[in-house]
Scaffold this motif. Structure first.
Motif, mmCIF file in Angstrom:
data_model
loop_
_atom_site.group_PDB
_atom_site.id
_atom_site.type_symbol
_atom_site.label_atom_id
_atom_site.label_comp_id
_atom_site.label_asym_id
_atom_site.label_seq_id
_atom_site.Cartn_x
_atom_site.Cartn_y
_atom_site.Cartn_z
ATOM 1 N N PHE A 1 0.829 -1.209 0.000
ATOM 2 C CA PHE A 1 0.000 0.000 0.000
ATOM 3 C C PHE A 1 0.862 1.257 0.000
ATOM 4 N N GLY A 2 0.357 2.289 -0.642
ATOM 5 C CA GLY A 2 1.035 3.590 -0.627
ATOM 6 C C GLY A 2 0.660 4.390 0.619
ATOM 7 N N ALA A 3 1.322 5.537 0.774
ATOM 8 C CA ALA A 3 1.190 6.334 1.999
ATOM 9 C C ALA A 3 -0.252 6.786 2.257
ATOM 10 N N GLU A 4 -0.939 7.286 1.212
ATOM 11 C CA GLU A 4 -2.294 7.803 1.419
ATOM 12 C C GLU A 4 -3.242 6.677 1.832
ATOM 13 N N VAL A 5 -3.090 5.538 1.203
ATOM 14 C CA VAL A 5 -3.952 4.402 1.532
ATOM 15 C C VAL A 5 -3.730 3.980 2.984
ATOM 16 N N LYS A 6 -2.467 3.898 3.374
ATOM 17 C CA LYS A 6 -2.175 3.502 4.758
ATOM 18 C C LYS A 6 -2.749 4.526 5.735
ATOM 19 N N GLN A 7 -2.613 5.807 5.357
ATOM 20 C CA GLN A 7 -3.144 6.843 6.245
ATOM 21 C C GLN A 7 -4.643 6.678 6.430
ATOM 22 N N ARG A 8 -5.357 6.431 5.327
ATOM 23 C CA ARG A 8 -6.812 6.303 5.449
ATOM 24 C C ARG A 8 -7.194 5.024 6.192
ATOM 25 N N ILE A 9 -6.415 3.962 6.001
ATOM 26 C CA ILE A 9 -6.700 2.729 6.745
ATOM 27 C C ILE A 9 -6.532 2.985 8.244
ATOM 28 N N VAL A 10 -5.482 3.722 8.598
ATOM 29 C CA VAL A 10 -5.252 3.994 10.019
ATOM 30 C C VAL A 10 -6.371 4.879 10.579
ATOM 31 N N ILE A 11 -6.766 5.911 9.831
ATOM 32 C CA ILE A 11 -7.874 6.757 10.298
ATOM 33 C C ILE A 11 -9.132 5.916 10.487
ATOM 34 N N GLY A 12 -9.426 5.117 9.482
ATOM 35 C CA GLY A 12 -10.647 4.306 9.518
ATOM 36 C C GLY A 12 -10.638 3.318 10.671
#
Lengths: 505, 485, 102
Positions: free
Chosen positions: B351-362
């Protein structure tokens, strides 16, 4: 789901060596539903199959694939919830239970959380350990999907088979804190009776085949103990791998004693899952539950909610078949003893066989004796379920008829039954083919007797009888039986012999 | 080849040319492939061209044109690379799915094939449709055909750029918080997010399941109606698919807007909306007024909460939807000693950075202790937003708003400012939260970059949008402007 | 309410993401920025508002209980990073729990 039940533990106070303890046993049961297809796709839900041959984009959780609910699975859970006296949640829905595991292809299980369960607050009646019946409170009955299966193949790898992935599963959980008027399970015997009664209800409904050995009915009791009189709950352990009724009672019994032992020795119970080992008849720790999983439940957006209206509920309620306890009462009313009725109803197929046999107007007690005696023995010996046996209810009734009209003796009948069991032939056919029919024809028997009494070599014995020695009668009975290859009705032989010999006096 | 293709013939014109046998589908497909060969090195719309499959689909049409009457039969288009097509690599713009060939067709792909249309390739997107620029694609950034130093928007940036650059006649995108409409506005094309449930989501790699919807990107309103006729249908494989048969959307084009009341919700013109954008949209409203519509001011007081609401709910669903990428059944896998570490390393690398960020937020907003404060709160705000829309639609037939606050930003401009980039969804994401249909229609230019206006209708009232958008298009020339690529 | 790097790491662990150290720092910064915007929502009183999970006004969408063909196993396993022609292969699963009803 252990998330909710984990909330209420308190340290059990240390007690003296003689403190009497009681156990509190919660039951979490998973029943695979007898649908043709899986919960969310058209793959076959049948047990078995070569690994990964019953899979599609939906049950493999491929990117983009979407679930569609199997209507029959919902109907089955509604029926079970009604039969277990539950309230039906009229407007409810599915949740996602999120956790990572190789056998869980979407990394979430579609399930129902808390009060979103289709059925809540029901009860099941069991036989209490101290006599009388107990109403065990049921917290919820919900629908969810099964996971795939891990096969531990070699030293360093495991294989994953997704054939079971998304097979519909019903979860039935007892109440941890029962409502007023409802009870908890407190002994291994009650635990066994609970699963026996529950299995009977589910199989009567036809929603689950109840095969604990194949895993289609899985029972995971959680157990805690506390000093008698205490209102607090002890720390719970959960037992897995109980694959038979016997394992349930043995496993629970072992675990209760183990916990009491630990406490009496000043130890403390660790919250954990323990695995029952049939060989050693002990439980062993699998994993600690200290790190409670965080499942992040939220409403499943790919599926729309359920709405059940009164009409649908009442129609389903009306369509429920006779339940085991009602059937037991009916059998008792027919003249079957309480104990026998209980055994007859445990297995739906057995009770149906009994019902069908009795409908042929034969004696109820005789049918009971045959079904629970010779028949059950043979079924167990051969590992055949009653509904797959070659003996039909009609054939058993016919056999009983042959005994009742004295065509064959009860002793002969046992052999005939065994042959019916092995060959599937009708009793009359067997009896006729082997010439085993009992001879009750008095004219025929009288003819033989007259012939025997007139034979010169038998005159000395005849004279002894006429002189008053009654014991000689046995000699003539033997002669007559020999002459008829043992088929003559001995009672008739006796009577006729006396008659004929009196005539010669 | 006798057929001359400049790249800007509309899909409707191509359909007519096919019907009159002026041109064959193979010729159209080849012309499209040549156009792609000529310009895609500058625009970089495509992740994959499927020339052989496209030509065989074209030949299938040419062999039997009468069995595929009208519509977009024989007319080549493209799919955003989050739409599954059997046997064709589908990456979703992510390394974690590199090389994955779905063993099944998406519902819309089945519709496309049944209608005899031609798919020429898969277009670039922000990884897992998370982004507003295609800069989050694991492969490359697509360029805006109007100014290649600028982003095309996203996440359906590849589809919008391909249509704007004349590489295809039509393209499909997906829209979760604005991912069709925002790139449509940035690239000067028409983009429609249909009502939630109107188009099948089966086979669309999920970002946020309760918000995702597939829709068309085209050069004209009429072409959008043709695509909608092709892809709208009830799909029994998608439980959230609307069971009623869709109307013929081209019929709406024949009706004008007289008698329509169009609401101008003042909250959509507030802080952050660039003056040229606000001006162009207000001017467009006046155009519709001149065509017979009545304009009224309306208010949607909670719309400002749409963005934080969206950025809670979409990542929450995404954190669950993207949990399945674990290296077991498909896609990338980083080997490790035990399964848990294999999962962690695979997901870290895949996963790229933005995807990981959204997964963590979610994951965070769904976790115990935060669920009520974030996830549940956002679901409640979602209710308030839907009520706002219900309320204004009791006063008017349609809403007109800007699609995006600004024109396309420069590549790299917002890369380190996560919330600035997300602000581009401020006018579009409330529409997804309420499940409504909305279209971005080209309505002006600022510094050589296109401006889009957004028309929002009540659920399943796409026809009103088509009526107004087509009326507007007939009264203006913005759709005739072409980038000099 | 500011998230710490440790908290972000814990959430990343829940999401099965092994983040690099610098990634954790950067993500923590971004998350705190975003959480500030989320705080906006707390201004609204929603105590009497029902949540919206799904926008479609539809219920009871079912399919009939009919068996349809599954995918050929070769096709399923073809996508797998590691298979043995019968099953997907994973590193030996140490925890003997089967995840079922966990």
């Amino acid at each position: 789901m252990s998330s909710e039940s984990a909330l209420s533990e308190k340290a059990t106070p240390r007690e003296s060596a003689n403190t009497p303890y009681e156990a509190i046993i919660g039951m979490e049961v998973h029943a695979e539903l007898l649908t043709n297809s899986k919960l969310f796709c058209g793959c076959s839900a049948e047990f078995g199959g070569e690994p990964n041959t019953r899979c599609c984009p939906v049950c493999l959780g491929l990117p983009g694939a979407l679930p569609v609910i199997n209507e029959r699975a919902v109907e089955f859970v509604l029926k079970a919830a009604l039969a277990l006296n539950c309230q039906i949640s009229r407007d409810t829905y599915f949740h996602r239970k999120n956790y990572f595991y190789p056998d869980l292809p979407k990394a979430y299980q579609v399930s129902q959380y808390g009060d979103s369960a289709i059925g809540i607050y029901g009860w099941i009646e069991i036989d209490g350990e101290n006599g009388g019946s107990k109403k065990i409170g049921i917290r919820r009955v919900h629908l969810e999907e099964d996971t795939g299966k891990l096969i531990h193949a070699t030293g360093t790898t495991s294989e994953v088979d997704y054939n079971r992935s998304s097979v519909p599963l019903m979860e039935i959980v007892t109440e941890h804190h029962p409502r007023p008027g409802f009870d908890q399970i407190k002994t291994a015997g009650e635990a066994r009776d609970y699963i026996t009664k529950l299995r009977a209800i589910l199989t009567y409904l036809g929603v689950c085949d109840g095969k604990m050995e194949e895993g289609s009915l899985r029972c995971e009791p959680n157990i805690s103990v506390r000093p008698v009189g205490s209102e607090d709950y002890g720390t719970k352990t959960e037992i897995k791998n109980l694959n038979s009724f016997r394992a349930v009672s043995r496993g629970v019994e072992y675990e209760v004693e183990r916990q009491i032992d630990v406490l009496r020795n000043g130890g403390r119970i660790v919250q954990e899952t323990r695995r029952w080992d049939e060989e050693s008849a002990t439980t062993a720790s699998m994993r600690s539950k200290e790190m409670e999983q965080e499942y992040r439940y939220f409403p499943e957006p790919d599926l729309l909610p359920f709405h059940f209206d009164d009409e649908q509920i009442e129609q389903l309620r009306a369509s429920l078949p006779e339940m085991p306890l009602a059937r037991r009462q009916r059998f008792v009313d027919m003249g079957v003893s309480e104990t026998d009725a209980e055994t007859l109803i445990e297995d739906k197929a057995v009770s149906e066989f009994f019902d069908a046999a009795v409908s042929h107007a034969v004696d109820v007690r005789t049918v009971t004796n045959w079904v629970l005696g010779d028949f059950m023995k043979l079924l167990n010996q051969h590992g055949v379920p009653i509904n797959q046996s070659k003996v039909t209810p009609g054939a058993l009734a016919e056999l009983i008829g042959l005994i009742e009209d004295k065509t064959i003796s009860g002793k002969l009948a046992k052999g005939v039954f065994e042959e019916m069991f092995n060959s599937g032939k009708s009793p009359r056919e067997i009896v006729e083919a082997s010439g085993q029919t009992q001879i009750s024809d008095t004219d025929f028997i009288r003819e033989e007797i007259v012939r025997i009494l007139s034979e010169p070599r038998n005159q000395p014995q005849l004279q002894k009888y006429l002189a008053g020695n009654d014991k000689v009668l046995g000699f003539f009975v033997g002669q007559t039986m020999q002459a008829t290859s043992g088929r003559a009705n001995p009672q008739i032989v006796n009577e006729l012999l006396k008659e004929e010999m009196e005539k010669l006096r | 080849m006798s057929f001359k293709y400049d790249g800007f013939m509309t899909a409707a014109e191509a359909s007519k040319a096919l019907a009159s046998r002026e041109v064959s589908s193979r010729e159209l497909t080849q012309a499209t492939l040549e156009r792609i060969a000529a310009v895609d090195s500058k625009v970089k719309s495509f992740l994959k061209i499927i020339e052989d499959q496209a030509l065989s689909q074209a030949d299938r049409f040419d062999a039997n044109p009468q069995s595929f009457p009208g519509g977009l039969a024989g007319v080549p288009g493209a799919l955003k690379d989050n739409i599954c097509m059997r046997g064709i690599e589908t990456t979703c713009g992510s390394l974690i799915l590199e090389g994955w060939q779905p063993p099944y067709d998406a519902g819309v792909v089945t519709q496309i094939q049944d209608s005899g249309s031609v798919v020429i390739g898969k277009t670039n997107l922000d990884e897992f449709a998370m982004g507003s620029s295609t800069e989050n694609s694991a492969y490359f950034t697509t360029c805006n055909p109007w100014n290649t130093r600028h982003v095309p928007g996203g996440s359906s940036g590849g589809s919008a750029a391909a249509v704007a650059a004349g590489e295809v006649f039509w393209a499909l995108g997906s829209d979760t918080g604005g991912s069709i409409r925002q790139p449509a506005a940035y690239c000067g094309v028409v983009g429609l997010k249909p009502t939630y449930g109107r188009v099948s989501r089966y086979g669309v790699i999920a970002y946020a399941s309760s918000l995702d919807q597939i829709g068309p990107l085209t050069r004209t309103v009429e072409d959008a109606a043709l695509v909608m006729n092709m892809i709208s249908a009830h799909d029994p494989k998608d439980s959230t698919s609307y069971p009623e048969a869709p109307p013929d959307y081209t019929k709406s084009l024949k009706r004008d807007v007289s008698g329509f009341t169009i609401g101008i919700p003042r909250e959509f013109f507030g802080q952050g909306i660039a003056d040229p954008v606000a001006q162009a949209v207000m001017d467009s409203a006046t155009v519709l007024e001149r065509s017979g519509a009545r304009l009224i001011d309306v208010s949607t007081p909670n719309v400002g909460y749409g963005l934080p609401c969206y950025y809670i709910l979409a990542p929450a669903e995404a954190s669950s939807n993207l949990a399945r990428y674990d290296g077991v059944r498909y896609g990338m896998r980083v080997e490790a000693g035990d399964h848990a570490e294999m999962f962690r390393q695979t997901r870290e690398r895949g996963f790229g950075a933005e995807v990981k960020q959204r997964i963590v937020i979610g994951t965070y907003v769904l976790s115990a202790g935060y669920y009520d404060a974030f996830y549940l709160k956002a679901q409640q705000v979602r209710t308030l937003l839907s009520r706002d829309f219900e309320q204004v639609f009791s006063q008017c037939d349609l809403l007109i708003t800007p699609t995006v606050p600004t024109t396309a930003f420069a590549i790299g401009e917002h890369i380190d400012d996560p919330f600035q980039m997300k602000l581009s969804d401020v006018c579009t994401s409330p529409v997804n939260l309420a499940g409504l249909p909305a279209m971005s229609v080209p309505c002006g230019f600022s510094d050589g970059l296109p401006i889009g206006m957004q028309l929002i209708a009540p659920a399943f009232a796409e026809e009103r949008i088509f009526q107004a958008a087509y009326t507007f298009e007939q009264a203006t020339d913005y759709h005739k402007a072409r980038p000099s690529i | 309410m500011k998230l710490t790097v440790e908290e972000v790491t814990a959430v990343a662990n829940l999401a099965c993401l092994a983040l690099e150290e610098d990634e954790k720092e950067r993500l923590t910064g971004h998350l705190n920025q975003i959480l500030e915007h989320f705080a906006e929502l707390q201004k609204l009183d929603t105590s009497d508002v029902e949540p919206t999970d799904r926008v479609l006004p539809m219920v009871n969408v079912y399919r009939a209980d009919e068996v349809k063909p599954s995918l050929p196993r070769e096709e399923i396993l073809a996508a797998g990073p590691l298979t043995n022609y019968e099953a997907f292969i994973v590193p030996r699963v140490v925890d003997s729990s089967d995840g079922k009803s966990a």
